[in-house]
Design a protein around this motif. Structure first.
Motif, mmCIF file in Angstrom:
data_model
loop_
_atom_site.group_PDB
_atom_site.id
_atom_site.type_symbol
_atom_site.label_atom_id
_atom_site.label_comp_id
_atom_site.label_asym_id
_atom_site.label_seq_id
_atom_site.Cartn_x
_atom_site.Cartn_y
_atom_site.Cartn_z
ATOM 1 N N THR A 67 0.851 -1.183 0.000
ATOM 2 C CA THR A 67 0.000 0.000 0.000
ATOM 3 C C THR A 67 0.889 1.236 0.000
ATOM 4 O O THR A 67 1.705 1.411 0.903
ATOM 5 N N GLU A 68 0.737 2.059 -1.027
ATOM 6 C CA GLU A 68 1.467 3.308 -1.151
ATOM 7 C C GLU A 68 0.449 4.428 -1.320
ATOM 8 O O GLU A 68 -0.725 4.173 -1.572
ATOM 9 N N TRP A 69 0.886 5.642 -1.216
ATOM 10 C CA TRP A 69 -0.025 6.773 -1.367
ATOM 11 C C TRP A 69 -0.654 6.746 -2.753
ATOM 12 O O TRP A 69 0.032 6.846 -3.764
ATOM 13 N N GLY A 70 -1.959 6.535 -2.811
ATOM 14 C CA GLY A 70 -2.688 6.559 -4.072
ATOM 15 C C GLY A 70 -2.646 5.284 -4.885
ATOM 16 O O GLY A 70 -3.158 5.251 -5.997
ATOM 17 N N ARG A 71 -2.031 4.222 -4.345
ATOM 18 C CA ARG A 71 -1.997 2.980 -5.122
ATOM 19 C C ARG A 71 -1.796 1.773 -4.205
ATOM 20 O O ARG A 71 -1.222 1.890 -3.130
#
Length: 54
Positions: free
Chosen positions: A22-26
């Protein structure tokens, strides 16, 4: 985070646990079956359920 948490709930229910980044925006989700060291039909079924979460 909502998507990741919902995906985690599905994984727990199915007792089939993916790799989730999980990354920022994706979110990157990798399904595979450890016992067969690769892909199984169940991986495709749960991947389809993953797609429906979006």
């Amino acid at each position: 985070m909502t998507f990741t948490n919902r995906l985690g709930e599905i994984a727990e229910k199915e007792d089939h646990h993916p790799s989730i980044l999980t990354e920022w925006g994706r979110v990157c989700v990798t399904w595979w079956t450890h016992t067969v060291q690769g892909l199984h039909i169940n991986d495709f079924i749960i991947a389809s359920r993953t797609d429906r979460l979006i």
